[in-house]
Design an enzyme around this catalytic site. Structure first.
Site, PDB file in Angstrom:
ATOM      1  N   PRO A 187       0.786  -1.190   0.184  1.00 22.76           N
ATOM      2  CG  PRO A 187      -1.210  -1.393   1.522  1.00 22.76           C
ATOM      3  CD  PRO A 187       0.648  -2.015   0.596  1.00 22.76           C
ATOM      4  CB  SER A 244       1.025  -0.227  -6.222  1.00 17.31           C
ATOM      5  OG  SER A 244      -0.205   0.754  -5.591  1.00 17.31           O
ATOM      6  CB  ILE A 301      -1.702   5.478  -9.234  1.00 16.89           C
ATOM      7  CG1 ILE A 301      -0.148   5.257  -7.384  1.00 16.89           C
ATOM      8  CG2 ILE A 301      -2.570   6.071  -8.492  1.00 16.89           C
ATOM      9  CD1 ILE A 301      -1.051   4.754  -6.951  1.00 16.89           C
ATOM     10  CD  GLU A 315      -9.370  -6.814  -8.760  1.00 15.16           C
ATOM     11  OE1 GLU A 315      -9.932  -5.676  -7.664  1.00 15.16           O
ATOM     12  OE2 GLU A 315      -9.354  -8.034  -8.019  1.00 15.16           O
ATOM     13  CD  GLU A 347      -8.199 -10.868  -4.806  1.00 14.84           C
ATOM     14  OE1 GLU A 347      -9.813 -10.758  -4.887  1.00 14.84           O
ATOM     15  OE2 GLU A 347      -8.003 -10.480  -4.466  1.00 14.84           O
ATOM     16  CE1 TYR A 372      -9.164 -10.730  -1.279  1.00 15.92           C
ATOM     17  CE2 TYR A 372     -11.468 -10.409  -0.221  1.00 15.92           C
ATOM     18  CZ  TYR A 372     -10.151 -11.072  -0.276  1.00 15.92           C
ATOM     19  OH  TYR A 372      -9.775  -9.241   0.386  1.00 15.92           O
TER      20      TYR A 372
HETATM   21  C1  LIG Z   1     -14.377  -4.904  -3.767  1.00 12.48           C
HETATM   22  O1  LIG Z   1     -15.788  -3.750  -3.714  1.00 12.48           O
HETATM   23  C2  LIG Z   1     -16.612  -4.388  -4.318  1.00 12.48           C
HETATM   24  C3  LIG Z   1     -17.724  -2.586  -3.662  1.00 12.48           C
HETATM   25  O2  LIG Z   1     -17.237  -1.895  -2.912  1.00 12.48           O
HETATM   26  C4  LIG Z   1     -17.625  -5.333  -3.490  1.00 12.48           C
HETATM   27  O3  LIG Z   1     -18.800  -5.142  -4.260  1.00 12.48           O
HETATM   28  C5  LIG Z   1     -16.544  -6.498  -3.245  1.00 12.48           C
HETATM   29  O4  LIG Z   1     -17.598  -7.257  -2.461  1.00 12.48           O
HETATM   30  C6  LIG Z   1     -15.771  -6.100  -2.767  1.00 12.48           C
HETATM   31  N1  LIG Z   1     -14.536  -7.114  -2.670  1.00 12.48           N
HETATM   32  C7  LIG Z   1     -13.645  -7.881  -2.460  1.00 12.48           C
HETATM   33  C8  LIG Z   1     -12.977  -9.101  -2.931  1.00 12.48           C
HETATM   34  O5  LIG Z   1     -13.327  -7.165  -1.123  1.00 12.48           O
END
Ligand SMILES: *[C@@H]1O[C@H](CO)[C@@H](O)[C@H](O)[C@H]1NC(C)=O
Ligand SMILES: *[C@@H]1O[C@H](CO)[C@@H](O)[C@H](O)[C@H]1NC(C)=O
Ligand SMILES: *[C@@H]1O[C@H](CO)[C@@H](O)[C@H](O)[C@H]1NC(C)=O
Ligand SMILES: *[C@@H]1O[C@H](CO)[C@@H](O)[C@H](O)[C@H]1NC(C)=O
Length: 541
Positions: free
Chosen positions: A121, A124, A126, A161, A262, A294
């Site tokens: 964090p 990375s 951006i 991502e 994931e 995940y």
């Molecule tokens: C990531 O954020 C999105 C939108 O808030 C949510 O729908 C999703 O479940 C989240 N994914 C994870 C792996 O936390």
């Protein structure tokens, strides 16, 4: 003689602090294999890190716990991971200054491999203001340096991502440059062949172009494997309804391993993990190498297999469900010797146009700290010592707005494929370059080297007193800094001026991103401080 040899071997063993015998995983074609017996390796993975994950804001500079440096935590959790038949964990951010021997060896003893992200964090690439800088180069290589010695290190992710919609696909060029450079670094350091890949999100608009972009062109630049973060099988879905069928088709002739980096949609909880049987069954195992659930820890986002409290890890309903599903699977693959990949060609590069904004060639230049340092010491006009990083934005805005393209050498645009040779240097070095470039083009150098006192004349190291290596590098870059520098300094892991690899404690690093200038089109103003200007910004100076 004999006893000497044994003693030497023992010393070598302890010195490298590698113990538990674990067979490294190797890549052949689009599959993973155990190196020694050639059995195909299917990842049965669990994401394993608290507080950092797929949804962490890229620029957020948070404190995190390095899960591989937490011996008590590892030892507490390995028993659970073993119950889940885990052979791989994914970690998102590690602290290279810490010792990872205890965890890595305990994991190895349990037959568990590790895929590690290289960023952290605040450090990375951006998505909205991407750069591949000497600072990031130092961070990424520092992770490789500490992880390469373990036989159970399976691979590295050079990004997670990053691009997530068409308007930030240009960021993928910087990530691919990171892939290229980390692959090169592993070779240069003579480390074991450890793959470097990318973990993508499942964005319908860009997913195919992403996969193609990272796998196209020169093999030395392409990913070694492709990780897919996918959440499209929710509750009792099916191969077809989840879209896993189409995804499988898309990767049918992909030439490197692909796996779920994931997975585990949680819109219906407790999760049932009914996709596990499909992922490790006939429909998918000819294309996919398994996946990583995940995640291990229950957090606010509600994905935990266990809940940790008072140093006790209590399995959740998700744990029980996943445990029974993964226990049932028996993926069968091919043996390495009998496998002759037919799909050996990389993908075709997506063309730049609607929905895609990154040229595959050229990619952004390799960070080269030596070049940046040589450049800075050669300047006759440099940045004054009391100029604060917070003033840079305005100063870049001013100098880059002047005629004569003083910022051509620091510009970067992945869509046009134009990168200045100094586009990866520190902000201070870049600003100095622009000041100097501007002043050099004016009739009165001393008057021009001012910028309300922000620029000061300095005694440049005369070209004849610079090392021949410096001279050669500067010559390659050209006076305007717009030429391509191909020679790299050898054997340097730390690419950063002052921010020595691994010297930062997590959280102390501020990500300072440098401007995205489109010189010739005069597009400025994307300069951004993306995190707290503490520690790192200071070191960047
Ligand atoms: C990531 O954020 C999105 C939108 O808030 C949510 O729908 C999703 O479940 C989240 N994914 C994870 C792996 O936390
Ligand atoms: C090959 O080695 C791995 C790890 O040591 C082991 O799990 C696997 O069962 C072995 N394969 C065979 C066919 O013995
Ligand atoms: C892309 O669009 C989003 C809004 O959808 C915006 O927030 C973001 O800044 C844009 N990124 C770039 C690089 O223009
Ligand atoms: C790159 O250059 C193109 C063409 O001038 C421009 O449209 C685009 O906005 C630039 N991209 C960035 C990120 O500056």
């Amino acid at each position: 003689m004999k006893s000497f040899t044994i003693a030497a071997a023992a010393t070598a063993l302890f010195a490298s602090s590698v113990s538990a015998a674990v067979d490294p995983i190797v890549i052949k074609g689009s599959k993973f294999f155990y190196k020694t017996n050639g059995t195909q390796f299917f990842m049965k993975g669990v994401a394993y890190q608290q507080g950092v994950g797929t949804n962490t804001t890229q620029t957020e500079n948070i404190d995190y716990t390095d899960p591989l440096a937490d011996e008590a935590g590892c030892k507490r959790d390995i028993a659970n991971l073993v119950k889940l038949n885990t052979n791989t964990i994914r970690v998102y951010a590690i602290d290279p200054t810490k010792n990872h021997d205890a965890c890595m060896n305990a994991l190895a003893a349990a037959g568990i491999y590790v895929v590690s992200d290289l960023s952290q964090p605040g450090e990375s690439i951006i998505r909205d203001d991407p750069a591949w800088t000497s600072d990031l180069y130092a961070r990424y290589t520092s992770v490789i340096d500490v992880m390469a010695k373990y036989d159970n290190t399976l691979g590295f992710f050079a990004g997670n991502e990053v691009s997530n919609q068409p308007n930030n696909t240009h960021a993928s060029a910087f990530v691919k440059a990171a892939v290229r450079d980390m692959k090169k670094y592993i070779k240069q350091k003579n480390y074991r062949a450890i793959g470097v890949g990318y973990a993508t999100n499942d964005d319908p608009d860009i997913r195919e172009k992403m996969a193609n972009f990272f796998d196209c062109g020169d093999r030395e630049e392409g990913i070694d494997f492709w990780g897919y973060n996918i959440y499209s099988w929710c509750g009792d879905s099916s191969f077809k309804e989840s879209g896993y069928d189409v995804r499988t088709k898309e990767f049918e002739s992909y030439n490197v391993p692909v796996f779920f980096a994931e997975y585990g949609c949680n819109t219906i909880r407790p999760r049932k993990f009914t996709d596990v049987g499909t992922l490790y069954g006939k429909e998918m195992t000819s294309v996919w190498s398994g996946g990583i659930v995940y995640m291990y820890f229950e957090e606010k986002n509600g994905f935990g297999l266990v809940s940790v409290a008072d140093d006790k890890a209590e399995p959740n309903a998700d744990f029980t469900a996943y445990s029974s599903q993964i226990a049932k699977v028996t993926p069968s693959g091919v043996n390495m010797d009998n496998y002759n990949p037919t799909n050996t060609a990389g993908a075709n590069c997506p063309s730049v146009g609607s929905g895609w904004a990154a040229q595959a060639t050229p990619l952004p230049p390799t960070p080269n700290q030596q070049l940046c340092d040589c450049m800075y010491e050669s300047l006759s006009c440099a940045v004054g010592s009391d100029v604060k990083p917070t003033d840079y934005k305005d100063l870049f805005g001013t100098v880059c707005g002047y005629k004569g393209e003083p910022c051509a050498g620091i510009g970067k645009n992945a869509t046009t494929g134009k990168f200045g040779a100094y586009s990866m240097c520190s902000p201070k070095q870049q600003l100095g370059f622009a000041f100097n470039r501007y002043a050099s083009q004016q009739s009165n150098f001393n008057e021009a080297c001012n910028f309300k006192g922000a620029a000061v004349a300095q005694k440049a190291k005369a070209s004849d007193s610079q090392s021949s290596q410096c001279k050669a590098l500067l010559n390659e870059a050209g006076a305007e800094g717009t030429k391509t520098v191909t020679s790299q300094p050898t054997g340097t892991g730390t690419g950063n001026g002052g921010a020595a690899s691994g010297s930062k404690s997590p959280g102390a690093a501020g990500a300072l991103t440098v401007p995205t200038f489109e010189t010739g089109y005069l597009q400025f103003g994307l300069y951004a401080f993306t995190a707290v200007l503490s520690g790192a910004a200071m070191v960047l100076l």
